[in-house]
Every structure is written in C-alpha cells, then in structure tokens.
Design a protein around this motif. Structure first.
Motif, short mmCIF file in Angstrom:
data_model
loop_
_atom_site.label_atom_id
_atom_site.label_comp_id
_atom_site.label_asym_id
_atom_site.label_seq_id
_atom_site.Cartn_x
_atom_site.Cartn_y
_atom_site.Cartn_z
N VAL A 138 19.42 -4.84 -12.64
CA VAL A 138 20.77 -4.33 -12.43
C VAL A 138 21.15 -3.36 -13.55
CG1 VAL A 138 23.22 -4.98 -12.37
CG2 VAL A 138 21.54 -6.29 -11.08
N LYS A 139 20.84 -3.71 -14.78
CA LYS A 139 21.17 -2.82 -15.90
C LYS A 139 20.37 -1.52 -15.82
CE LYS A 139 23.31 -5.34 -19.50
NZ LYS A 139 23.47 -5.37 -20.93
N THR A 140 19.16 -1.59 -15.32
CA THR A 140 18.34 -0.38 -15.18
C THR A 140 18.92 0.52 -14.09
OG1 THR A 140 16.38 -1.59 -15.88
CG2 THR A 140 16.02 0.48 -14.71
N ILE A 141 19.30 -0.07 -12.97
CA ILE A 141 19.88 0.70 -11.87
C ILE A 141 21.22 1.30 -12.27
CG2 ILE A 141 20.87 0.50 -9.55
CD1 ILE A 141 18.67 -1.65 -9.04
N LEU A 142 22.00 0.54 -13.02
CA LEU A 142 23.33 0.99 -13.43
C LEU A 142 23.28 1.73 -14.78
CD1 LEU A 142 25.43 -2.10 -12.32
CD2 LEU A 142 25.37 0.17 -11.26
N ASN A 143 22.49 2.77 -14.83
CA ASN A 143 22.34 3.59 -16.03
C ASN A 143 23.48 4.61 -16.05
OD1 ASN A 143 21.59 6.02 -17.49
ND2 ASN A 143 19.59 5.08 -17.74
N PRO A 144 24.38 4.54 -17.04
CA PRO A 144 25.53 5.44 -17.05
C PRO A 144 25.16 6.92 -17.03
CG PRO A 144 25.87 3.69 -18.62
CD PRO A 144 24.45 3.56 -18.14
N LYS A 145 24.15 7.31 -17.78
CA LYS A 145 23.76 8.72 -17.81
C LYS A 145 23.37 9.20 -16.41
CE LYS A 145 20.87 12.06 -20.22
NZ LYS A 145 20.04 12.25 -21.40
N PHE B 249 25.15 14.11 -21.38
CA PHE B 249 24.14 14.76 -22.24
C PHE B 249 24.51 14.85 -23.72
CE2 PHE B 249 23.17 16.46 -17.97
CZ PHE B 249 21.88 15.96 -17.87
N PHE B 250 25.77 14.60 -24.07
CA PHE B 250 26.16 14.74 -25.47
C PHE B 250 26.73 13.46 -26.07
CE2 PHE B 250 26.16 19.05 -23.79
CZ PHE B 250 25.32 19.67 -24.68
N THR B 251 26.69 12.37 -25.32
CA THR B 251 27.05 11.06 -25.86
C THR B 251 25.96 10.09 -25.46
OG1 THR B 251 28.32 10.33 -23.93
CG2 THR B 251 29.53 11.54 -25.63
N GLN C 193 29.57 4.54 -26.08
CA GLN C 193 30.53 5.63 -25.89
C GLN C 193 30.31 6.31 -24.53
OE1 GLN C 193 28.81 5.21 -28.84
NE2 GLN C 193 30.57 4.28 -29.82
N GLN C 194 29.06 6.54 -24.18
CA GLN C 194 28.74 7.14 -22.89
C GLN C 194 29.19 6.23 -21.75
OE1 GLN C 194 24.57 7.37 -21.31
NE2 GLN C 194 24.91 9.56 -21.76
N ALA C 195 28.91 4.95 -21.89
CA ALA C 195 29.29 3.99 -20.86
C ALA C 195 30.80 3.91 -20.70
CB ALA C 195 28.71 2.61 -21.19
N ARG C 196 31.51 3.89 -21.80
CA ARG C 196 32.97 3.83 -21.74
C ARG C 196 33.55 5.10 -21.11
NH1 ARG C 196 33.69 1.05 -27.71
NH2 ARG C 196 32.92 -1.00 -27.05
N LEU C 197 32.97 6.25 -21.42
CA LEU C 197 33.43 7.49 -20.79
C LEU C 197 33.17 7.46 -19.28
CD1 LEU C 197 32.45 10.21 -23.40
CD2 LEU C 197 34.75 9.68 -22.58
N GLY D 277 29.37 2.04 -16.31
CA GLY D 277 30.07 2.03 -17.59
C GLY D 277 30.58 0.65 -17.96
N ILE D 278 31.06 -0.09 -16.97
CA ILE D 278 31.55 -1.45 -17.23
C ILE D 278 30.40 -2.33 -17.70
CG2 ILE D 278 32.48 -3.52 -16.11
CD1 ILE D 278 34.14 -1.56 -14.34
N VAL D 279 29.25 -2.20 -17.04
CA VAL D 279 28.09 -3.04 -17.38
C VAL D 279 27.58 -2.75 -18.79
CG1 VAL D 279 25.66 -3.47 -16.81
CG2 VAL D 279 27.39 -3.44 -15.00
N HIS D 280 27.60 -1.50 -19.21
CA HIS D 280 27.02 -1.11 -20.50
C HIS D 280 28.05 -0.84 -21.60
CE1 HIS D 280 22.84 -0.71 -19.12
NE2 HIS D 280 23.37 -0.28 -17.98
N GLY D 281 29.33 -0.90 -21.29
CA GLY D 281 30.36 -0.45 -22.23
C GLY D 281 30.75 -1.43 -23.32
N ASN D 282 30.33 -2.69 -23.22
CA ASN D 282 30.66 -3.69 -24.24
C ASN D 282 32.17 -3.70 -24.54
OD1 ASN D 282 30.18 -5.76 -26.05
ND2 ASN D 282 29.55 -4.40 -27.71
N PHE D 283 32.97 -3.74 -23.48
CA PHE D 283 34.42 -3.67 -23.63
C PHE D 283 35.00 -4.90 -24.34
CE2 PHE D 283 33.74 -0.49 -20.38
CZ PHE D 283 34.63 0.50 -20.76
N GLN D 284 34.30 -6.03 -24.26
CA GLN D 284 34.81 -7.23 -24.94
C GLN D 284 34.89 -7.02 -26.45
OE1 GLN D 284 31.97 -7.14 -23.20
NE2 GLN D 284 30.30 -7.96 -24.41
N GLU D 285 34.06 -6.12 -27.00
CA GLU D 285 34.11 -5.81 -28.42
C GLU D 285 35.46 -5.20 -28.79
OE1 GLU D 285 32.39 -2.16 -30.75
OE2 GLU D 285 30.78 -3.63 -30.44
#
Length: 135
Positions: A10-17, A62-64, A68-72, A122-130
């Motif tokens: 799931v994390k591989t499929i949900l690649n933010p970039k 391409f520039f984050t 940060q990329q996931a949150r964007l 972005g939700i999966v990789h954004g570490n929003f709980q931090e």
C-alpha cells in the motif's frame, strides 16, 4: 501474504511523488488543455489559472521530498477532492462560454479517484501525528 507485506504494498502504491505527477498531468491535459480554444481569450485566462495547480503539484513532486512532499500532496489534492464531492452531491451546474455542465457523481468518479489517490498518498506518508504531538 502477511500483514507487513500488505502494508508495504500500500505504501509503495501510494507514492506521493508519483500521484502528484499523475494527477497534475491528468489535470493539465484532460481537465484543462483538451478542450481549450486558444482563440478564446476568456478560456485562455481561466485555463491559465487552472494550470497553476499543475505547476504547484509538479513543484511539490520534484523539488520537495519525504514528509513535506506528502503533506503538500494532501494540502493540494485534499481540498480539490472535497470540492468535487460537494459539487457532485449538490448537483452544481457550470454555465461557461455558452455550455452548461452539471456535476454528477457518475461523471466525477475519474477525477475523484485521481485527486483522492494523491491526497491519500500524502495522508499515508505525511506523518501528521507528529504535528499534533509538537504542541
């Protein structure tokens, strides 16, 4: 397949970039440029504003990197996904350049999938709980 392997898939499929690029290009090509009449100044101006979203998405891709990329990805795609849902549920109609188009859930499924996958990546990789633990 064990639980850890499924989670990794799931994390591989949900690649933010990847989802930023896929959604940004689909938005530009299918959503903006495919119906653009360059001889119509109003369409050119409105399309230019719509393309700003694509440029923002490609910048984020391409520039984050990392969180940060996931949150964007979430901040850019999430509100657009919500707006498509609101427009479809309300059955909003657009009258533009003599053409009328009504939002319907059935015709909104492709953009909902694209914008939803970008936001979800972005939700999966954004570490929003931090962010909530910092205060």
């Amino acid at each position: 397949m064990d639980k850890e392997a499924k989670s990794m898939d799931v994390k591989t499929i949900l690649n933010p970039k990847a989802w930023l690029v896929i959604t940004g290009l689909a938005h530009a090509i299918l959503g903006v440029l495919s119906g653009l009449d360059m001889s119509n100044e109003t369409q050119v101006v409105v399309s230019g504003f719509f393309l700003l979203t694509t440029f923002t998405m490609l910048y984020a891709a391409f520039f984050t990197e990392g969180e940060q990329q996931a949150r964007l990805a979430t901040v850019i795609a999430g509100p657009i996904w919500v707006w498509f849902v609101i427009c479809a549920v309300q059955g909003y109609t657009i009258d533009y350049e003599g053409e009328t188009w009504t939002f319907e859930l059935s015709t909104s499924i492709p953009p909902l999938i694209l914008w939803g996958m970008a936001a979800l990546s972005g939700i999966v990789h954004g570490n929003f709980q931090e962010l909530t633990n910092k205060g």
